[in-house]
Scaffold this active site. Structure first.
Site, mmCIF file in Angstrom:
data_model
loop_
_atom_site.group_PDB
_atom_site.id
_atom_site.type_symbol
_atom_site.label_atom_id
_atom_site.label_comp_id
_atom_site.label_asym_id
_atom_site.label_seq_id
_atom_site.Cartn_x
_atom_site.Cartn_y
_atom_site.Cartn_z
ATOM 1 N N LYS A 8 0.858 -1.190 0.000
ATOM 2 C CA LYS A 8 0.000 0.000 0.000
ATOM 3 C C LYS A 8 0.892 1.237 0.000
ATOM 4 O O LYS A 8 2.080 1.182 0.353
ATOM 5 C CB LYS A 8 -0.955 0.009 1.202
ATOM 6 N N ASP A 133 -1.360 -1.529 11.043
ATOM 7 C CA ASP A 133 -1.989 -1.414 9.725
ATOM 8 C C ASP A 133 -2.353 -2.764 9.100
ATOM 9 O O ASP A 133 -2.793 -2.819 7.955
ATOM 10 C CB ASP A 133 -1.112 -0.607 8.763
#
Length: 270
Positions: A8, A133
């Site tokens: 990401k 995350d």
């Protein structure tokens, strides 16, 4: 069963304040990109095992987040032994969330492989126990991450068709090092508001707060950002608290890229 955990990027990262628990409250947009590892998990009648190939991963295999994810589910669901193999491609300390993605995809594969039928929310709760995350990669869609980066709000942001170039300068930046130099502060404008404008405006408004302290320490990062803009990037930034710089391009950048001989580069379409 084999899947391909993806990286990401962070579209902006505002460090708001230090928390009483020592972590920081932040605001950032997490956006998935197509740079991937490969993860295979198979049931076995022999002893459980975890093997690695590709990039060298520090630490004992049993300390890897993938193995910890397996142990986490095994404790609650009495999973049988497995053979797990991770081929590591996404660099570490790069701000790309590769290790977190591997952990989340481990949970998702085990959920499918052993028909646990766990909903996304429950998988996210397990993922949060592995890293701030990790939970993002369960649903793997753009979100506005708040608090420690583990609470997600929907965001209406679609960059489909945009080209992205990621440049990893072949050195990591640890989370501890990155946070050691930051001065958190409340922003004048919310990141969600800034990202609602066209990407052509982001260059002057959407900031990763880690750049202020890390660019003087690692001048090559600022140089790479400048090179990405010189190539025609609409927006360029550091990703997360790691060393990867990326650029967003409306059209595919001209070839060849200037830094492929020196650094690790991935490019693709969002």
């Amino acid at each position: 069963m084999i899947q391909f955990p993806n990286a990401k990027i962070n579209l902006g990262l505002q460090l708001i304040e230090k928390r009483p628990d020592g972590f920081h409250n932040l605001v950032s947009c997490f956006y998935p990109v197509g740079w991937t590892d490969a993860l295979e998990i198979l049931p076995t009648t022999s002893e459980a095992s975890f093997t690695l190939s590709g990039l060298s991963v520090p630490g004992e295999p049993t300390q890897n987040l993938c193995w910890k994810a397996y142990e986490l589910l095994k404790k609650d669901y009495h999973l049988p032994a497995i053979q797990m193999h991770l081929h590591k491609v996404i660099p570490m300390g790069a701000g790309l969330g590769g290790g977190s993605a591997d952990a989340a995809f481990t949970l998702k594969i085990l959920n499918d492989l052993f028909t646990l039928s766990l909903p996304a929310e429950q998988l996210e709760n397990y993922a949060k126990q592995l890293g701030s995350d990790c939970a993002f990669f369960v649903q793997n869609k753009p979100v506005l991450a708040i608090e420690k980066g583990d609470v997600f709000k929907p965001i209406d942001l679609d960059l489909k068709g945009w080209h992205v170039v990621l440049v990893y300068p072949n050195f990591p930046i640890s989370t501890a090092e990155a946070y050691a130099g930051v001065l958190p502060q409340f922003p004048e404008n919310s990141l969600k508001t800034l990202l609602a404008h066209e990407p052509t405006t982001w260059k002057d408004t959407v900031v990763n707060d880690f750049e202020a302290s890390l660019f003087p320490k690692y001048p090559v990062l600022k140089e790479l950002k400048g090179q990405l803009y010189a190539m025609g990037a609409t927006y360029a930034s550091m990703s997360g608290s790691g060393s990867t710089m990326y650029g967003l391009f409306k059209e595919a950048p001209a070839q060849p890229l200037p830094f492929t001989a020196e650094y690790s580069v991935w490019q693709g379409v969002l």
